[in-house]
Design a protein around this motif. Structure first.
Motif, mmCIF file in Angstrom:
data_model
loop_
_atom_site.group_PDB
_atom_site.id
_atom_site.type_symbol
_atom_site.label_atom_id
_atom_site.label_comp_id
_atom_site.label_asym_id
_atom_site.label_seq_id
_atom_site.Cartn_x
_atom_site.Cartn_y
_atom_site.Cartn_z
ATOM 1 N N VAL A 44 0.832 -1.206 0.000
ATOM 2 C CA VAL A 44 0.000 0.000 0.000
ATOM 3 C C VAL A 44 0.868 1.258 0.000
ATOM 4 C CG1 VAL A 44 -1.564 1.367 1.458
ATOM 5 C CG2 VAL A 44 -2.038 -1.054 1.028
ATOM 6 N N ARG A 45 0.588 2.110 -0.945
ATOM 7 C CA ARG A 45 1.309 3.387 -1.047
ATOM 8 C C ARG A 45 0.335 4.554 -1.005
ATOM 9 N NH1 ARG A 45 6.624 3.301 -2.996
ATOM 10 N NH2 ARG A 45 7.325 1.147 -3.230
ATOM 11 N N LYS A 46 0.803 5.623 -0.366
ATOM 12 C CA LYS A 46 -0.033 6.822 -0.283
ATOM 13 C C LYS A 46 0.864 8.052 -0.173
ATOM 14 C CE LYS A 46 -3.576 9.464 0.430
ATOM 15 N NZ LYS A 46 -4.576 9.666 -0.641
ATOM 16 N N SER A 47 0.606 9.035 -1.018
ATOM 17 C CA SER A 47 1.348 10.306 -0.946
ATOM 18 C C SER A 47 0.380 11.446 -0.700
ATOM 19 C CB SER A 47 2.080 10.577 -2.260
ATOM 20 O OG SER A 47 3.034 9.581 -2.508
ATOM 21 N N PHE A 48 0.887 12.465 -0.030
ATOM 22 C CA PHE A 48 0.180 13.745 0.033
ATOM 23 C C PHE A 48 1.053 14.715 -0.748
ATOM 24 C CE2 PHE A 48 -1.219 11.666 4.025
ATOM 25 C CZ PHE A 48 -2.571 11.630 3.761
ATOM 26 N N GLY A 49 0.595 15.112 -1.916
ATOM 27 C CA GLY A 49 1.452 15.938 -2.775
ATOM 28 C C GLY A 49 2.732 15.176 -3.056
ATOM 29 N N ARG A 50 3.863 15.807 -2.774
ATOM 30 C CA ARG A 50 5.137 15.136 -3.070
ATOM 31 C C ARG A 50 5.642 14.294 -1.908
ATOM 32 N NH1 ARG A 50 8.811 19.708 -5.289
ATOM 33 N NH2 ARG A 50 7.356 20.625 -6.761
ATOM 34 N N LEU A 51 4.915 14.338 -0.796
ATOM 35 C CA LEU A 51 5.355 13.581 0.380
ATOM 36 C C LEU A 51 4.796 12.164 0.346
ATOM 37 C CD1 LEU A 51 6.734 13.679 3.237
ATOM 38 C CD2 LEU A 51 4.467 14.305 4.118
ATOM 39 N N GLU A 52 5.656 11.204 0.158
ATOM 40 C CA GLU A 52 5.190 9.813 0.177
ATOM 41 C C GLU A 52 5.169 9.330 1.628
ATOM 42 O OE1 GLU A 52 7.394 6.635 -1.834
ATOM 43 O OE2 GLU A 52 5.475 5.859 -2.530
ATOM 44 N N VAL A 53 3.961 9.073 2.128
ATOM 45 C CA VAL A 53 3.774 8.765 3.542
ATOM 46 C C VAL A 53 3.749 7.253 3.777
ATOM 47 C CG1 VAL A 53 2.150 8.996 5.448
ATOM 48 C CG2 VAL A 53 2.592 10.932 3.965
ATOM 49 N N CYS A 58 -6.582 4.666 5.837
ATOM 50 C CA CYS A 58 -6.779 3.931 4.579
ATOM 51 C C CYS A 58 -7.666 2.708 4.798
ATOM 52 C CB CYS A 58 -5.438 3.484 3.995
ATOM 53 S SG CYS A 58 -4.440 4.823 3.310
ATOM 54 N N ILE A 59 -7.511 2.069 5.959
ATOM 55 C CA ILE A 59 -8.294 0.854 6.227
ATOM 56 C C ILE A 59 -9.790 1.158 6.208
ATOM 57 C CG2 ILE A 59 -8.869 -0.890 7.977
ATOM 58 C CD1 ILE A 59 -5.956 -0.926 8.825
ATOM 59 N N ASN A 60 -10.178 2.310 6.764
ATOM 60 C CA ASN A 60 -11.621 2.592 6.687
ATOM 61 C C ASN A 60 -11.959 3.621 5.604
ATOM 62 O OD1 ASN A 60 -10.886 4.886 8.010
ATOM 63 N ND2 ASN A 60 -12.307 4.663 9.713
ATOM 64 N N HIS A 61 -11.024 3.766 4.672
ATOM 65 C CA HIS A 61 -11.288 4.523 3.450
ATOM 66 C C HIS A 61 -11.539 6.000 3.711
ATOM 67 C CE1 HIS A 61 -11.620 4.328 -0.810
ATOM 68 N NE2 HIS A 61 -12.873 4.731 -0.878
ATOM 69 N N LEU A 62 -10.964 6.502 4.804
ATOM 70 C CA LEU A 62 -10.964 7.959 4.985
ATOM 71 C C LEU A 62 -9.875 8.551 4.095
ATOM 72 C CD1 LEU A 62 -11.428 8.173 8.863
ATOM 73 C CD2 LEU A 62 -13.107 8.789 7.108
ATOM 74 N N GLU A 63 -8.896 7.735 3.731
ATOM 75 C CA GLU A 63 -7.909 8.098 2.708
ATOM 76 C C GLU A 63 -7.956 7.021 1.639
ATOM 77 O OE1 GLU A 63 -6.360 10.853 2.805
ATOM 78 O OE2 GLU A 63 -6.247 11.391 4.936
ATOM 79 N N ARG A 64 -7.654 7.442 0.426
ATOM 80 C CA ARG A 64 -7.666 6.513 -0.687
ATOM 81 C C ARG A 64 -6.225 6.121 -1.004
ATOM 82 N NH1 ARG A 64 -9.230 8.121 -6.561
ATOM 83 N NH2 ARG A 64 -10.075 6.140 -7.240
ATOM 84 N N VAL A 65 -5.966 4.847 -1.154
ATOM 85 C CA VAL A 65 -4.585 4.450 -1.446
ATOM 86 C C VAL A 65 -4.259 4.796 -2.897
ATOM 87 C CG1 VAL A 65 -4.766 2.576 0.242
ATOM 88 C CG2 VAL A 65 -4.967 2.076 -2.192
ATOM 89 N N GLY A 75 -1.072 -0.341 -4.786
ATOM 90 C CA GLY A 75 -1.125 -1.484 -3.886
ATOM 91 C C GLY A 75 -2.586 -1.784 -3.613
ATOM 92 N N ARG A 76 -2.830 -2.721 -2.727
ATOM 93 C CA ARG A 76 -4.227 -3.073 -2.486
ATOM 94 C C ARG A 76 -4.469 -3.403 -1.025
ATOM 95 N NH1 ARG A 76 -6.746 -6.366 -7.283
ATOM 96 N NH2 ARG A 76 -6.396 -4.398 -8.345
ATOM 97 N N LEU A 77 -5.682 -3.091 -0.615
ATOM 98 C CA LEU A 77 -6.061 -3.248 0.778
ATOM 99 C C LEU A 77 -7.411 -3.962 0.809
ATOM 100 C CD1 LEU A 77 -5.174 -2.303 3.603
ATOM 101 C CD2 LEU A 77 -6.165 -0.087 3.085
ATOM 102 N N VAL A 92 -11.999 -5.708 -1.348
ATOM 103 C CA VAL A 92 -11.052 -4.638 -1.637
ATOM 104 C C VAL A 92 -11.655 -3.319 -1.159
ATOM 105 C CG1 VAL A 92 -9.717 -3.438 -3.405
ATOM 106 C CG2 VAL A 92 -10.201 -5.875 -3.653
ATOM 107 N N VAL A 93 -10.916 -2.600 -0.328
ATOM 108 C CA VAL A 93 -11.425 -1.336 0.229
ATOM 109 C C VAL A 93 -11.720 -0.348 -0.907
ATOM 110 C CG1 VAL A 93 -10.823 0.668 1.664
ATOM 111 C CG2 VAL A 93 -10.215 -1.647 2.414
#
Ligand code: ADP
Ligand code: MG
Length: 269
Positions: free
Chosen positions: A26-35, A65-72, A75-77, A83-84
């Motif tokens: 699972v990958r997630k970025s905010f702008g250029r910041l990969e969190v 991400c697990i409860n889909h308050l953020e979208r990945v 990758g997959r969750l 699938v979330v």
């Protein structure tokens, strides 16, 4: 909208054997910041997993991400085999609409550092609001269940109090009861005791301990190493957006293998 095929999402095992949560790169970025930089993690049904790690390492983002308050981003969750954010039809994944996203989110309880109770509602009103609206329970039914849960967290006598008249620890126990009113299959805790005065932490942890022994599947971000050691089946150490180390609580806490884990544990002890 069709967005993906499902080679890696094929669901062949019966639901009861699938993990409650599975994250695959699972990958997630905010702008250029990969969190989140490729998080792999599995939480079995009934398992209690404590997630520890430095501030900013992506623990909250992962829970969100697990409860889909953020979208990945990639990758997959999966939660409970699904699938979330997506629904499988044939061998294609279709993005869910808002209504279904909300419905699935009601199956996951989330407890935050700040209790987020509705200040203008009494304790019992806080508890019955969502079950009435989202689960269409009658007032009597929701109230009966809510009172049972207030019993469980030791606060039945506060059912008509307003949140501002409760201590932080009591408010957090109400927040846990409120999440449980929705009969979730999974509970996420994000530093539930970090905002509390030290003498109030124990009662909240005791409630979480009871919940764990009742068989609830729990993902808990915490710095309470004593709790993690006693209650968690597994401890997962996050650093810089990745799972650096995981294993039985005893092993990760007492005998961490990774140098970053060792340094972190020295600092929080
Ligand atoms: P942790 O819970 O481990 O402290 P977080 O998941 O809260 O870490 O945050 C990881 C990083 O992502 C931090 O640098 C944080 O500032 C950043 N971040 C979190 N949410 C957002 C957001 N909505 N927009 C931009 N940056 C964010
Ligand atoms: Mg956090």
């Amino acid at each position: 909208m069709t967005t993906a095929t499902t080679e890696s999402a094929s669901v062949t095992r019966p639901a009861s054997e699938q993990p409650m949560v599975r994250a695959d790169q699972v990958r997630k970025s905010f702008g250029r910041l990969e969190v989140l930089k490729g998080v792999d993690l599995t939480i079995a049904r009934g398992e209690v997993v404590c997630m520890v790690g430095p501030s900013g390492s992506g623990k909250s983002t992962f829970l969100r991400c697990i409860n889909h308050l953020e979208r990945v981003d990639s990758g997959r969750l999966w939660v409970d085999g699904k699938v979330v954010g997506y629904e499988q039809r044939g061998n294609k994944l279709h993005e869910l609409g808002d209504k279904e996203i909300c419905r699935r989110r009601t199956q996951i309880g989330m407890v935050f550092q700040h209790f987020n109770l509705f200040p203008h509602m009494t304790v019992i009103e806080n508890l019955i609001e969502a079950p009435r609206l989202a689960l269409k329970q009658s007032k009597a039914e929701a109230t009966e269940r809510a009172l049972g849960l207030l019993d469980q967290v030791g606060l039945r006598d506060k059912s008509h109090a307003y949140p501002r008249h409760l201590s932080g620890g009591q408010q957090q126990r109400v927040a846990i009861a409120r999440a449980l009113c929705m009969q979730p299959k999974l509970m996420l805790f994000d530093e539930p005791t970090s905002a509390l005065d030290p003498e109030l932490v124990g009662d909240v942890l005791a409630v979480m301990r009871d919940l764990a022994s009742s068989g609830m599947t729990m993902a808990v971000v915490t710095h309470e190493m004593g709790f993690a050691r006693d209650v968690a089946d597994r401890v997962v150490f996050f650093d810089a957006g990745q799972v650096v180390e995981e294993g039985p609580a005893e092993q990760v806490i007492n005998n961490p293998r990774h140098e970053r884990t060792q340094a972190f544990l020295r600092a929080v002890r």
